[in-house]
Design an enzyme around this catalytic site. Structure first.
Site, mmCIF file in Angstrom:
data_model
loop_
_atom_site.group_PDB
_atom_site.id
_atom_site.type_symbol
_atom_site.label_atom_id
_atom_site.label_comp_id
_atom_site.label_asym_id
_atom_site.label_seq_id
_atom_site.Cartn_x
_atom_site.Cartn_y
_atom_site.Cartn_z
ATOM 1 N N LYS A 14 37.467 -22.991 46.250
ATOM 2 C CA LYS A 14 36.502 -23.744 45.457
ATOM 3 C C LYS A 14 36.891 -23.784 43.977
ATOM 4 O O LYS A 14 36.833 -24.841 43.358
ATOM 5 C CB LYS A 14 35.093 -23.159 45.609
ATOM 6 C CG LYS A 14 34.533 -23.249 47.012
ATOM 7 C CD LYS A 14 33.138 -22.668 47.127
ATOM 8 C CE LYS A 14 33.043 -21.204 46.783
ATOM 9 N NZ LYS A 14 33.692 -20.291 47.727
ATOM 10 N N ARG A 89 23.621 -20.833 47.222
ATOM 11 C CA ARG A 89 24.111 -19.934 48.273
ATOM 12 C C ARG A 89 23.057 -19.627 49.328
ATOM 13 O O ARG A 89 23.357 -18.946 50.293
ATOM 14 C CB ARG A 89 24.609 -18.632 47.651
ATOM 15 C CG ARG A 89 25.875 -18.837 46.860
ATOM 16 C CD ARG A 89 26.451 -17.535 46.407
ATOM 17 N NE ARG A 89 27.672 -17.781 45.638
ATOM 18 C CZ ARG A 89 28.540 -16.858 45.336
ATOM 19 N NH1 ARG A 89 28.357 -15.621 45.722
ATOM 20 N NH2 ARG A 89 29.609 -17.159 44.643
ATOM 21 N N ARG A 128 44.436 -12.760 45.640
ATOM 22 C CA ARG A 128 43.765 -12.989 44.357
ATOM 23 C C ARG A 128 43.432 -11.651 43.693
ATOM 24 O O ARG A 128 43.540 -11.516 42.474
ATOM 25 C CB ARG A 128 42.495 -13.818 44.589
ATOM 26 C CG ARG A 128 41.724 -14.144 43.330
ATOM 27 C CD ARG A 128 40.563 -15.058 43.625
ATOM 28 N NE ARG A 128 39.532 -14.361 44.380
ATOM 29 C CZ ARG A 128 38.488 -14.953 44.949
ATOM 30 N NH1 ARG A 128 38.346 -16.261 44.869
ATOM 31 N NH2 ARG A 128 37.593 -14.255 45.606
ATOM 32 N N ARG A 134 39.660 -8.129 39.861
ATOM 33 C CA ARG A 134 38.314 -8.036 40.432
ATOM 34 C C ARG A 134 38.306 -6.974 41.529
ATOM 35 O O ARG A 134 39.026 -7.086 42.511
ATOM 36 C CB ARG A 134 37.883 -9.387 41.015
ATOM 37 C CG ARG A 134 37.546 -10.417 39.970
ATOM 38 C CD ARG A 134 37.139 -11.742 40.557
ATOM 39 N NE ARG A 134 36.080 -11.618 41.544
ATOM 40 C CZ ARG A 134 35.532 -12.645 42.179
ATOM 41 N NH1 ARG A 134 35.938 -13.868 41.938
ATOM 42 N NH2 ARG A 134 34.568 -12.457 43.058
ATOM 43 N N ARG A 146 31.230 -9.721 51.902
ATOM 44 C CA ARG A 146 31.066 -11.049 51.282
ATOM 45 C C ARG A 146 31.177 -12.147 52.330
ATOM 46 O O ARG A 146 30.416 -13.124 52.299
ATOM 47 C CB ARG A 146 32.102 -11.241 50.176
ATOM 48 C CG ARG A 146 31.795 -10.369 48.962
ATOM 49 C CD ARG A 146 32.913 -10.361 47.949
ATOM 50 N NE ARG A 146 33.188 -11.691 47.455
ATOM 51 C CZ ARG A 146 34.367 -12.059 46.960
ATOM 52 N NH1 ARG A 146 35.367 -11.213 46.914
ATOM 53 N NH2 ARG A 146 34.546 -13.276 46.520
#
Length: 190
Positions: A14, A89, A128, A134, A146
């Site tokens: 996204k 969401r 990532r 992160r 998640r």
């Protein structure tokens, strides 16, 4: 005015596709993740609260998110439209977003849902995590949490927009430019 919900599970691409959409269509990017990171970076009370939920891989409560989104819409009156990235969401957030848009005499043009199988999502998120710093992208349990939250709580949002005739699914696996071409074909129909 073009108002798009870019939708998909964590790691679907996204953020990458949002950048390309913003450039081509001159839309205002509205990413709850960016809003949260701004508050986290500034150490605001909201940022501290958001960090607690994000570190656990859980969703930040609707009323907090909706308030932040409403402020962003109000503070951007001269936009060509918005691309909502990572929001809504939940069905409650989608309903609240529709209400916010109506208050500003706008509506959602459509939802573009990037579809990516779970194995690929996990690979992308881990990759990532190597470069983003992160912590939620580096912990297998948080990654699975998640994805589970997405499947259980977020996926029903697609049905909400489908019922309005606004859902289009796009294969989120392929080259970045190839996926973007597919997204552009959809957006050019709005």
């Amino acid at each position: 005015m073009l108002n798009i919900v870019l939708f998909g599970p964590p790691g679907a691409g996204k953020g990458t596709q949002s950048e390309k959409i913003i450039t081509k269509y001159n839309l205002t990017h509205l990413s709850t993740g960016d809003l949260f990171r701004k508050h986290l970076g500034e150490g605001t009370e909201l940022g501290i609260l958001a960090r607690k939920y994000m570190d656990e891989g859980r969703l930040v409560p609707d009323e907090v998110v909706i308030g932040m989104v409403g402020d962003k819409i109000k503070s951007t009156p001269d936009t060509n439209g918005f691309i909502f990235d990572g929001f809504p969401r939940t069905v409650a957030q989608a309903q609240a977003l529709d209400h916010l848009m109506e208050e500003h005499k706008m509506s959602i043009s459509g939802m573009i849902a990037l579809e990516v199988e779970e194995k690929v999502l996990k690979e992308r998120i881990r990759e990532r995590g190597k470069t983003s710093g992160r912590t939620d992208d580096q912990d297998e349990n948080k990654i699975q949490t998640r994805i589970n939250v997405y499947l259980e709580e977020t996926l029903p949002v697609a049905e909400y927009y489908k019922a309005q005739g606004k859902l289009t699914k796009v294969n989120g696996v392929g080259t970045i430019d190839g996926i973007f071409a597919d997204i552009s074909n959809v957006m050019d129909e709005y």
